[in-house]
Write an enzyme that holds these catalytic residues in place. Structure first.
Site, PDB file in Angstrom:
ATOM      1  N   GLY A   1       7.834   2.017  25.239  1.00  0.00           N
ATOM      2  CA  GLY A   1       8.529   2.986  23.867  1.00  0.00           C
ATOM      3  C   GLY A   1       7.199   3.927  23.550  1.00  0.00           C
TER       4      GLY A   1
ATOM      5  CG  HIS B   1      -0.334  36.525  27.464  1.00  0.00           C
ATOM      6  ND1 HIS B   1       0.127  35.427  28.378  1.00  0.00           N
ATOM      7  CD2 HIS B   1      -1.640  36.993  27.959  1.00  0.00           C
ATOM      8  CE1 HIS B   1      -1.431  35.901  30.136  1.00  0.00           C
ATOM      9  NE2 HIS B   1      -1.660  36.408  29.210  1.00  0.00           N
TER      10      HIS B   1
ATOM     11  CB  ILE C   1       4.115   0.736   8.227  1.00  0.00           C
ATOM     12  CG1 ILE C   1       4.454  -0.943   7.899  1.00  0.00           C
ATOM     13  CG2 ILE C   1       4.172   0.504  10.141  1.00  0.00           C
ATOM     14  CD1 ILE C   1       3.704  -1.589   8.354  1.00  0.00           C
TER      15      ILE C   1
ATOM     16  N   GLY D   1       6.531  -3.041  26.944  1.00  0.00           N
ATOM     17  CA  GLY D   1       7.071  -2.546  25.731  1.00  0.00           C
ATOM     18  C   GLY D   1       6.555  -0.830  25.987  1.00  0.00           C
TER      19      GLY D   1
ATOM     20  CB  VAL E   1       9.784  -5.950  22.874  1.00  0.00           C
ATOM     21  CG1 VAL E   1       8.713  -6.690  24.514  1.00  0.00           C
ATOM     22  CG2 VAL E   1       9.185  -6.562  21.588  1.00  0.00           C
TER      23      VAL E   1
ATOM     24  CG  HIS F   1      -0.601  -0.977   2.353  1.00  0.00           C
ATOM     25  ND1 HIS F   1       1.106  -0.480   3.276  1.00  0.00           N
ATOM     26  CD2 HIS F   1      -1.083  -1.440   3.490  1.00  0.00           C
ATOM     27  CE1 HIS F   1       1.066  -1.539   4.373  1.00  0.00           C
ATOM     28  NE2 HIS F   1       0.438  -1.683   4.424  1.00  0.00           N
TER      29      HIS F   1
ATOM     30  CG  LEU G   1      11.259   8.992  15.011  1.00  0.00           C
ATOM     31  CD1 LEU G   1      12.537   9.641  16.019  1.00  0.00           C
ATOM     32  CD2 LEU G   1      10.338   8.322  16.156  1.00  0.00           C
TER      33      LEU G   1
ATOM     34  CB  VAL H   1      10.231  -1.809  14.428  1.00  0.00           C
ATOM     35  CG1 VAL H   1       8.586  -1.746  14.947  1.00  0.00           C
ATOM     36  CG2 VAL H   1      11.065  -0.583  14.773  1.00  0.00           C
TER      37      VAL H   1
END
Length: 481
Positions: A197, A460, A41, A195, A285, A37, A333, A287
């Site tokens: 993460g 602000h 992912i 895990g 855990v 696809h 990432l 990749v």
């Protein structure tokens, strides 16, 4: 030749399709190979659909606390997991079609199938092992299939997949990866997450918001161990306040399966053990890179710990062959992959002043509740490197916008070099910090010191004011705390 290109990219995830677009922009004849696809992912089973799930969780959390905002909601509030999942999948499908449009717009050929390097500068594409999910609308202009293709430059961008621990392999029913966790047919009553993460904590946060009894087991002495210790400590307290159970310095030693549940034996560092029974378990855990069945070994491509070894521009040890993204190593990432792809292509095209990526300036974001975001050195790492530092902090509880939002639990932390004023790192926990961190990333990229940040006017009332206040605090000049 019809099947000859300047650049062929294997994999259409964030790194792959962005590299393809940049390649086409620079006038290079470009093709991209995809076996399943467009968008990879991240778009289809990772970054984007998980954020859609977490958005549903946020809305539910807010609705459950409507009374705190002076609002009365008549009737019960509950999650329709099928509708939540369908919304998430719809978001991915929309973006999948968007990548198809971008390929068509930039006149990039899309080759559907599985690619294997047959010799330098050549790939053979075969029928994919499972049906490809081609975008429905619009279909890219040039869609090709099986055959032999050549290119002056071939970029491997095949991404990564969930890592499995021996004896605790995911089975798709009782032990899930993020694939199954993203599309549950029904909510389990209890869940064990192995895990802590970003993936593990995000799913733990989502399922807890959905009303699931969640336990997280982490082998390190704290959750989100790559983050600054102070920040992860604040995050843990906030997650536990929401009802998550967290066990650190522990490992899942064994898992026994029943018809519709698992029993995990959890061993702690002090030698004690306990059994935890849960309806489902998520294995989070880490990749590992997708380096198999690509023909890398035959070409002598150097790999290390399951990833392809590259230089700062994506070059491998084989001329004409490159790698980007997760398959090229951490940090794994999407935004790292995108930038890596652009750097690689611009170097291939011979553009002047192409700089290798500085991994010390890549932000990391975890979209749990509360959010966590960071860039650069942690306090502990800066000290380990022998840096003489100044540390500034500012609490969400002293910020007017955070209080008005009812989100006054959090912290902004900055680390400066005491001698030069260089911003070494920034770390945040709290609402919307994933949107704030880029301000510090830009500052670091411009080699900004504390002086420029102190003289920057922040609007602000905003959450961003805390960024300046944290800088002021590092130099004994904080105004609102």
């Amino acid at each position: 030749m019809a099947n000859s290109y300047d650049v062929i990219i294997i994999g259409s995830g964030p790194g792959g399709y962005v590299a393809a677009i940049r390649s086409a922009q620079l006038g290079l004849k470009t093709a991209i190979v995809e076996r399943e696809h467009l968008g990879g992912i991240c778009l289809n089973w990772g970054c984007i659909p998980t954020k859609a799930l977490l958005r549903s969780a946020d809305v539910l959390d807010n609705a459950n606390h409507a009374k705190a905002y002076g609002l009365v909601l008549n009737g019960s509030i509950s999650a329709d997991v099928t509708a939540v999942v369908n919304r998430s999948r719809g978001v991915s499908q929309r973006l999948n079609g968007g990548v198809g449009f971008l390929m068509k717009k930039n006149k990039i050929d899309v080759i559907w199938g599985e690619a294997k390097l047959s010799k330098p500068n050549e790939i053979v594409v075969s029928k994919p092992s499972k049906p490809a999910v081609q975008p429905q609308n619009p279909v890219p202009k040039n869609v090709l299939g099986e055959g032999t293709y050549t290119a002056k430059h071939i970029i491997v961008a095949t991404g990564a997949r969930p890592r499995a621990l021996p004896g605790i392999e995911p089975d798709g029913k009782l032990i899930w990866t993020y694939f199954e966790a993203m599309v549950p047919k029904e909510l389990p009553k209890s869940l064990l997450v192995m895990g802590s993460g970003a993936i593990g904590i995000e799913f733990a946060s989502f399922y807890r918001s959905m009303g699931v009894d969640v336990t997280v087991v982490e082998v390190m002495d704290r959750i989100m161990p790559v983050e600054d210790a102070e920040i992860s400590g604040i995050a843990r307290k906030a997650l536990e306040k929401r009802g998550l159970k967290i066990i650190t310095s522990a490992k899942v030693a064994k898992v026994e399966k029943a018809a519709n549940s698992i029993t995990a034996t959890v061993e702690t560092a002090d030698g004690k053990s306990q059994q935890i029974v849960a309806d489902r378990m998520i294995s989070a855990v880490g990749v590992q890179g997708n380096i198999e069945n690509l023909g890398l070994e035959a070409l002598g491509v150097k790999t290390d710990r399951g990833c392809i070894v590259i230089d700062g521009y994506g070059k491998t040890n084989v001329p004409g062959l490159y790698a980007i993204g997760d398959v090229a190593g951490p940090p794994m990432l999407a935004h790292k992959a995108e930038h890596e792809g652009v750097v690689c292509i611009e170097k291939i095209a011979g553009l002047p002043n192409v700089h290798p990526m500085d991994k010390g300036k890549i932000p990391g974001c975890t979209y749990c509740n509360p959010q966590v975001a960071s860039v650069g050195l942690t306090e502990a790492k800066a000290k380990e490197l022998g840096r003489d530092i100044r540390v500034g902090r500012f609490s969400f509880g002293a910020n007017g916008k955070a209080i008005a939002l009812g989100e006054d639990n959090g912290l902004v932390k900055v680390i400066f070099d005491k001698k030069t004023g260089e911003l070494l790192g920034a770390h945040m926990v709290g609402t919307e910090v994933t949107e704030l961190i880029q301000g510090f990333v830009v500052a670091m990229n411009l080699e900004t010191t504390e002086e420029e940040l102190m003289h920057t006017i922040f609007p602000h009332p905003t959450l961003s004011e805390m960024m300046k206040e944290a800088v002021l605090d590092a130099y004994g000049r904080v105004l609102n705390a």
